[in-house]
Every structure is written in structure tokens, then in C-alpha cells.
Design a protein around this motif. Structure first.
Motif, PDB file in Angstrom:
ATOM      1  N   LEU A  38       0.842  -1.186   0.000  1.00 51.90           N
ATOM      2  CA  LEU A  38       0.000   0.000   0.000  1.00 51.90           C
ATOM      3  C   LEU A  38       0.882   1.242   0.000  1.00 51.90           C
ATOM      4  CD1 LEU A  38      -2.563  -0.891   2.841  1.00 51.90           C
ATOM      5  CD2 LEU A  38      -2.878  -1.157   0.375  1.00 51.90           C
ATOM      6  N   SER A  39       0.521   2.230  -0.820  1.00 49.07           N
ATOM      7  CA  SER A  39       1.253   3.496  -0.825  1.00 49.07           C
ATOM      8  C   SER A  39       0.459   4.569  -1.549  1.00 49.07           C
ATOM      9  CB  SER A  39       2.612   3.348  -1.497  1.00 49.07           C
ATOM     10  OG  SER A  39       3.341   4.564  -1.410  1.00 49.07           O
ATOM     11  N   ALA A  40       0.814   5.806  -1.239  1.00 47.42           N
ATOM     12  CA  ALA A  40       0.269   6.949  -1.966  1.00 47.42           C
ATOM     13  C   ALA A  40       1.356   7.638  -2.790  1.00 47.42           C
ATOM     14  CB  ALA A  40      -0.346   7.954  -0.985  1.00 47.42           C
TER      15      ALA A  40
ATOM     16  N   PRO B  18      -1.526  -0.979  -9.938  1.00 49.85           N
ATOM     17  CA  PRO B  18      -2.126  -0.406  -8.731  1.00 49.85           C
ATOM     18  C   PRO B  18      -3.654  -0.373  -8.842  1.00 49.85           C
ATOM     19  CG  PRO B  18      -0.345   0.982  -9.535  1.00 49.85           C
ATOM     20  CD  PRO B  18      -0.605  -0.049 -10.589  1.00 49.85           C
ATOM     21  N   PHE B  19      -4.319  -0.679  -7.745  1.00 44.01           N
ATOM     22  CA  PHE B  19      -5.772  -0.570  -7.695  1.00 44.01           C
ATOM     23  C   PHE B  19      -6.159   0.138  -6.405  1.00 44.01           C
ATOM     24  CE2 PHE B  19      -4.682  -4.832  -6.254  1.00 44.01           C
ATOM     25  CZ  PHE B  19      -5.526  -5.114  -5.187  1.00 44.01           C
ATOM     26  N   PRO B  20      -7.290   0.818  -6.394  1.00 49.83           N
ATOM     27  CA  PRO B  20      -7.655   1.682  -5.264  1.00 49.83           C
ATOM     28  C   PRO B  20      -7.783   0.922  -3.950  1.00 49.83           C
ATOM     29  CG  PRO B  20      -9.095   2.080  -7.139  1.00 49.83           C
ATOM     30  CD  PRO B  20      -8.286   0.863  -7.471  1.00 49.83           C
ATOM     31  N   PHE B  21      -7.326   1.577  -2.892  1.00 58.14           N
ATOM     32  CA  PHE B  21      -7.504   1.093  -1.528  1.00 58.14           C
ATOM     33  C   PHE B  21      -8.421   2.114  -0.853  1.00 58.14           C
ATOM     34  CE2 PHE B  21      -6.197   1.135   2.974  1.00 58.14           C
ATOM     35  CZ  PHE B  21      -6.438  -0.183   3.299  1.00 58.14           C
ATOM     36  N   VAL B  22      -9.716   1.814  -0.834  1.00 56.01           N
ATOM     37  CA  VAL B  22     -10.706   2.801  -0.380  1.00 56.01           C
ATOM     38  C   VAL B  22     -11.567   2.306   0.780  1.00 56.01           C
ATOM     39  CG1 VAL B  22     -10.826   3.949  -2.629  1.00 56.01           C
ATOM     40  CG2 VAL B  22     -12.341   2.012  -2.142  1.00 56.01           C
ATOM     41  N   GLU B  23     -11.300   1.089   1.252  1.00 57.54           N
ATOM     42  CA  GLU B  23     -12.175   0.500   2.263  1.00 57.54           C
ATOM     43  C   GLU B  23     -12.004   1.113   3.649  1.00 57.54           C
ATOM     44  OE1 GLU B  23     -11.662  -2.186  -1.115  1.00 57.54           O
ATOM     45  OE2 GLU B  23     -10.241  -1.144   0.162  1.00 57.54           O
ATOM     46  N   THR B  24     -10.884   1.796   3.880  1.00 58.89           N
ATOM     47  CA  THR B  24     -10.634   2.448   5.159  1.00 58.89           C
ATOM     48  C   THR B  24      -9.665   3.606   4.949  1.00 58.89           C
ATOM     49  OG1 THR B  24      -9.776   2.121   7.411  1.00 58.89           O
ATOM     50  CG2 THR B  24      -8.750   0.831   5.689  1.00 58.89           C
ATOM     51  N   ASP B  25      -9.674   4.549   5.869  1.00 61.88           N
ATOM     52  CA  ASP B  25      -8.697   5.627   5.837  1.00 61.88           C
ATOM     53  C   ASP B  25      -7.627   5.433   6.916  1.00 61.88           C
ATOM     54  OD1 ASP B  25     -10.140   6.191   8.131  1.00 61.88           O
ATOM     55  OD2 ASP B  25     -10.739   8.205   7.494  1.00 61.88           O
TER      56      ASP B  25
ATOM     57  N   GLY C 147      -0.349   9.026   3.424  1.00 61.66           N
ATOM     58  CA  GLY C 147      -0.901  10.007   2.502  1.00 61.66           C
ATOM     59  C   GLY C 147      -2.115   9.432   1.788  1.00 61.66           C
ATOM     60  N   ALA C 148      -2.639  10.197   0.848  1.00 64.09           N
ATOM     61  CA  ALA C 148      -3.831   9.768   0.104  1.00 64.09           C
ATOM     62  C   ALA C 148      -3.775  10.392  -1.293  1.00 64.09           C
ATOM     63  CB  ALA C 148      -5.102  10.197   0.834  1.00 64.09           C
ATOM     64  N   PRO C 149      -4.372   9.755  -2.253  1.00 66.03           N
ATOM     65  CA  PRO C 149      -5.080   8.486  -2.192  1.00 66.03           C
ATOM     66  C   PRO C 149      -4.100   7.310  -2.201  1.00 66.03           C
ATOM     67  CG  PRO C 149      -5.163   9.316  -4.429  1.00 66.03           C
ATOM     68  CD  PRO C 149      -4.459  10.366  -3.598  1.00 66.03           C
ATOM     69  N   ILE C 150      -4.442   6.280  -1.507  1.00 63.89           N
ATOM     70  CA  ILE C 150      -3.618   5.081  -1.425  1.00 63.89           C
ATOM     71  C   ILE C 150      -4.078   4.087  -2.483  1.00 63.89           C
ATOM     72  CG2 ILE C 150      -3.050   3.077   0.012  1.00 63.89           C
ATOM     73  CD1 ILE C 150      -3.275   4.935   2.451  1.00 63.89           C
TER      74      ILE C 150
ATOM     75  N   PHE D  10       5.377   3.135   2.585  1.00 70.07           N
ATOM     76  CA  PHE D  10       4.550   2.030   2.124  1.00 70.07           C
ATOM     77  C   PHE D  10       4.305   1.070   3.272  1.00 70.07           C
ATOM     78  CE2 PHE D  10       8.987   1.296   0.987  1.00 70.07           C
ATOM     79  CZ  PHE D  10       9.261   0.094   1.618  1.00 70.07           C
ATOM     80  N   ASN D  11       3.279   0.268   3.108  1.00 70.90           N
ATOM     81  CA  ASN D  11       2.937  -0.788   4.054  1.00 70.90           C
ATOM     82  C   ASN D  11       3.015  -2.114   3.307  1.00 70.90           C
ATOM     83  OD1 ASN D  11       1.560  -1.795   6.635  1.00 70.90           O
ATOM     84  ND2 ASN D  11       0.180  -2.512   5.043  1.00 70.90           N
TER      85      ASN D  11
END
Length: 177
Positions: free
Chosen positions: A17-19, A44-51, A58-61, A99-100
Motif C-alpha cells: 500500500l502506498s500513496a 495499482p488498484f484503489p484502496f478505499v475500504e478504510t482511511d 498520505g492519500a489516495p492510497i 509504504f505498508n
């Protein structure tokens, strides 16, 4: 009495995960390849299930899902997590991760992720690392649990994991070198 036997190796998968992919991705790709061998990376695909990670990353992740070409013994999971934690620290800036990394093993039966956080359903492995049974393969589809993170319970992730599971089955049928 059951007779212990060594299970089939698993497919190492790492969620990234990263922005800010430009800040680290080419170099981290090389480091991951050096440590674990070649891998296939999703776009890359959106990570939108949580903030949850927004403040730190950062965002968007967005997420990339990495699938490694070499199957690995399942008992390496804790060591892989400890190593990826070190990689996150190595690239951190001003005390914040860029990144995570969430490593896990995909098998024909399940997806098990590694975590440093204990919870009632997690099994302790070693050195502060637990195994999290995230998804189970049953009746030709992925089944999630009440504790499965929403992003892993979603169809976008399950579709990707189903494709990886098919690749994994093919890899199992080939002689390992």
C-alpha cells in the motif's frame, strides 16, 4: 494418532500500500527480487475500504499485489514479516513509512497473512508475529470471516486471489528445482 508431514509450500504474496509509488517503487522492486526472487505485480488498484493508513502514508492510497514465482515453506511466514517490517523502516522518511507491506501465504485451502498484532483468532508464530487466517477456499470460492479486513473480503481482491490460486495450482504440479 496423526502423522506429521511437511505441507506443500505456499505462494508468497505481499500486498503493498502506498500513496507515493515514485518515491520508492523501482528500488524496492529490486530489493524484493533479490530477497525472494522474481514476482508478478498487479497494476495499482484503489484502496478505499478504510482511511486507517491515510495519515501516515498520505492519500489516495493504491495497492499492488505481488505474487512470487518461487514457492516457499509455510514456516517462513514470521521471518518474511520481520524482514518486510525492516524494509518498511529502511525506506521511512521523518518517522513515517512510505509504504505498508503485508506478506502472506496463499495455498489451495487459504490465505494466511502475517501480523504483529494479536487478536483472539490469530495464532502466535514467533518473535512477536501472529498468523491471521484471512480467507478460506471452499466450494470453489473464497469465504471470509467476521474478522477479515474489508479490502480482503471484497470481490476485487477475491478475483485477483482466485487467479493467483490457479497459478499456484499449476506451480504445484511442476517439479520444484
Amino acid at each position: 494418532m496423526s502423522t506429521p508431514r511437511t505441507p506443500d509450500p505456499g505462494m508468497l504474496v505481499i500486498s503493498v500500500l502506498s500513496a507515493d509509488w515514485d518515491a520508492f517503487w523501482p528500488e524496492v522492486q529490486a530489493v524484493l527480487t533479490e530477497r525472494f526472487g522474481p514476482f508478478q505485480a498487479s497494476e495499482p488498484f484503489p484502496f478505499v475500504e478504510t482511511d486507517y493508513y491515510d495519515e501516515e502514508l498520505g492519500a489516495p492510497i493504491t495497492r499492488r499485489l505481488l505474487a512470487f514465482d518461487e514457492l516457499r515453506p509455510l514456516d517462513e511466514l514470521a521471518d518474511v514479516k520481520l524482514w518486510t517490517n525492516g524494509l518498511e523502516r529502511r525506506f521511512a522518511r521523518d518517522g513515517r513509512r512510505l509504504f505498508n507491506l503485508d506478506p502472506g501465504f496463499l495455498t489451495q485451502q487459504s490465505l494466511v497473512l502475517a501480523t504483529g498484532k494479536n487478536f483472539s483468532h490469530r495464532v502466535y508464530l514467533k518473535d512477536g508475529i501472529w498468523a491471521d487466517l484471512t480467507l478460506m477456499w471452499q466450494r470453489k470460492h473464497w469465504v471470509d470471516f467476521p474478522w477479515t479486513f474489508p479490502d480482503y473480503a471484497g470481490e476485487a481482491m477475491k478475483t485477483r486471489l482466485t487467479k493467483l490460486r490457479l497459478s499456484y495450482k499449476t506451480m504445484l504440479s511442476k517439479p520444484q528445482t
